[in-house]
Write an enzyme that holds these catalytic residues in place. Structure first.
Site, PDB file in Angstrom:
ATOM      1  N   GLY A 142      12.205 -69.681  33.239  1.00 53.87           N
ATOM      2  CA  GLY A 142      11.280 -69.086  32.271  1.00 53.87           C
ATOM      3  C   GLY A 142       9.968 -69.834  32.155  1.00 53.87           C
ATOM      4  O   GLY A 142       9.531 -70.532  33.084  1.00 53.87           O
ATOM      5  N   VAL A 182      -0.875 -60.561  24.721  1.00 56.43           N
ATOM      6  CA  VAL A 182      -0.235 -61.098  23.523  1.00 56.43           C
ATOM      7  C   VAL A 182      -1.257 -61.412  22.444  1.00 56.43           C
ATOM      8  O   VAL A 182      -1.099 -61.033  21.277  1.00 56.43           O
ATOM      9  CB  VAL A 182       0.587 -62.356  23.869  1.00 56.43           C
ATOM     10  CG1 VAL A 182       1.138 -63.001  22.607  1.00 56.43           C
ATOM     11  CG2 VAL A 182       1.725 -62.001  24.820  1.00 56.43           C
ATOM     12  N   GLY A 268      -1.649 -68.234  27.541  1.00 53.12           N
ATOM     13  CA  GLY A 268      -0.794 -68.194  28.714  1.00 53.12           C
ATOM     14  C   GLY A 268       0.485 -68.990  28.560  1.00 53.12           C
ATOM     15  O   GLY A 268       0.625 -69.817  27.649  1.00 53.12           O
ATOM     16  N   HIS A 441       2.379 -27.877  26.166  1.00 51.33           N
ATOM     17  CA  HIS A 441       1.170 -27.796  25.349  1.00 51.33           C
ATOM     18  C   HIS A 441       1.562 -27.629  23.878  1.00 51.33           C
ATOM     19  O   HIS A 441       2.462 -26.851  23.567  1.00 51.33           O
ATOM     20  CB  HIS A 441       0.314 -26.602  25.789  1.00 51.33           C
ATOM     21  CG  HIS A 441      -0.877 -26.380  24.908  1.00 51.33           C
ATOM     22  ND1 HIS A 441      -2.019 -27.168  24.997  1.00 51.33           N
ATOM     23  CD2 HIS A 441      -1.103 -25.480  23.911  1.00 51.33           C
ATOM     24  CE1 HIS A 441      -2.891 -26.750  24.080  1.00 51.33           C
ATOM     25  NE2 HIS A 441      -2.362 -25.717  23.422  1.00 51.33           N
TER      26      HIS A 441
END
Length: 463
Positions: A142, A182, A268, A441
């Site tokens: 991660g 973010v 980041g 529509h």
């Protein structure tokens, strides 16, 4: 020290790691999953889900304030910041619990808690209590939020996406550093919840948008709500009372300052690779600490080591992490035979209001001269007008023969329109193929239909 042997060792029990374990197990491998904690995946604990819970609270407040055009007269909208954050955490904890519930299905002897490091390419040491001998290894460790150098003197007063959702109540004011997805989402949500927000970014566009028309539209629409300072580079930070004073330099050369109750660093999330001792595994890294790997097989060189999810920083979004985990886990189980499935189209979404999306081929000013571009505005789109949300723009890209290659868009319901578009790009549809599909529509999807029709008209592919 405990000795453990397995076919595949997976470092990290986030989205990619869990998927890798599932793939390796399905392939018949004995797979060990290592997690140092706190677990629960980045998405569920500190990413996708808590941010959307905050966004939904902000949407409710905004809709209540903006009901008048429909002839609905609402009373005063009062924000209970403590209640907002309590709901965010309560539901966030439910999502995290569901992740842990899934992990409970893995036999206890195949789960190891602690921090892993390489002793050699196929041997891992976990916290000096377990040695794991593996046939191959998947690294799915991660990422973690970065702290820009100017904020380090006041680090104890700076929020990150890992700590934001733990605050007890909403701050009076907030500086957000970073206008990526973010930062942009949090800045707008906090603004709508009554927080005085300033969003700063040294770049000239927001949300990572490369199409200049979409970027300009986004800056205009979102800049009406947010105090947006593009081309602003933060140079220093100092503690003032209970808050933080920031000083930033503008692209024009001028300098400004502001004092805020809290500061959010949203600049980041670099990969968590530094503690792995990749050198011991024979893996060389570049100046940013990233190993060379094949983006399709996810293999690091010829080593029995595979890099998946946010750990490789290739496409740090959940659907890609999940797929990469599945590819890496399967290849690790089959090693040395590995598969290289074709990549999915690039796909990113920003859950602001209006929403922003980029699909497939990214805009390139030089290459775009040879593209066919279909464009339509939401300003006169029927359903958007009925919703009082008639603002935004769609740009669809195609090859000269009408094959759809990508798109960028900002507008209402873009999370749904972009899913239609990414399937069209992945399947290699031409504009005429796309148009030979039913569009109900009135829907927002008709706006995307109009943009593709503009492509077809220029390639002779429309009815």
């Amino acid at each position: 020290m405990r000795e453990l042997a397995c076919d595949v060792a997976i470092i990290g029990a986030g989205t990619a790691g869990i998927a890798a374990h599932g793939a390796a197990t399905k392939a018949g491998a004995r797979a060990v999953l290592i997690e140092r904690g706190p677990g629960g995946t980045t998405c569920a604990r500190v990413g996708c889900m808590p941010s959307k819970l905050l966004i939904e609270a902000a949407r409710a407040a905004h809709d209540a304030r903006e009901a008048q055009p429909f002839g609905v007269v609402a009373g005063e909208v009062r924000i209970d910041g403590r209640a907002v954050m309590q709901r965010v955490r309560a539901l966030r904890d439910d999502f995290v619990a569901s992740v842990f519930s899934g992990l409970d299905a893995i036999p206890e002897e195949l789960r190891v808690t602690g921090t892993a490091r390489f002793a050699d390419p196929t041997t891992l040491i976990v916290d000096d209590h377990t040695r794991i001998a593996a046939g191959s290894v998947v690294v799915a460790t991660g990422s973690s939020p970065s702290l820009p150098p100017p904020l380090r003197p006041v680090a104890d007063r700076v929020l990150t996406t890992d700590t934001l959702f733990e605050i007890e109540t909403l701050p009076e004011s907030l500086a957000v550093l970073g206008a990526g997805a973010v930062g942009l989402e949090i800045a707008q949500a906090m603004t709508r919840l009554g927080v005085q927000v300033t969003l700063l970014d040294p770049a000239g566009s927001i949300g990572g948008i490369r199409d200049p028309k979409i970027a300009a539209c986004a800056a205009s629409l979102l800049g009406d709500e947010i105090d947006l300072k593009l081309g602003a580079t933060v140079e220093s930070a100092e503690a003032v009372g209970d808050g933080v004073r920031l000083t930033w330099r503008l692209e024009s050369g001028g300098q400004e300052t502001g004092t805020f109750s809290r500061v959010l660093a949203a600049a980041g999330r670099p990969p968590n690779l530094s503690g792995l001792d990749l050198a011991a595994a024979g893996i060389a890294c570049d100046e940013d600490g990233l190993p060379d790997f094949n983006p399709r097989t996810l293999q690091c060189g010829t080593a029995p080591i595979f890099l998946a999810g946010d750990a490789n920083h290739e496409r740090p979004v959940l659907h890609e992490a999940q797929r990469q985990g599945w590819i890496a886990g399967g290849n690790a189980a089959r090693f040395p035979q590995v598969e290289a499935p074709p990549p999915w189209p690039a796909y990113s979404l920003v859950f602001t209001d209006p929403q922003i999306a980029a699909i497939g081929q990214a805009f390139d000013a030089e290459e775009a001269h040879d593209w066919i571009i279909g464009e339509t505005s939401f300003a006169d789109q029927g359903r958007a007008r009925a919703m009082d949300r008639a603002a935004g723009l769609i740009r669809v890209y195609a090859a000269p023969d009408g094959r759809l290659t990508g798109a960028a868009m900002i507008g209402p319901g873009v999370e749904h329109l972009s899913h239609m578009m990414v399937i069209a790009v992945q399947e290699g549809w031409h504009a005429a193929t796309f148009l030979d599909r039913p569009f109900y529509h009135p829907t927002l999807e008709e706006g995307l239909q109009s943009a593709v029709k503009a492509v077809a008209e220029r390639t002779g592919g429309t009815r």
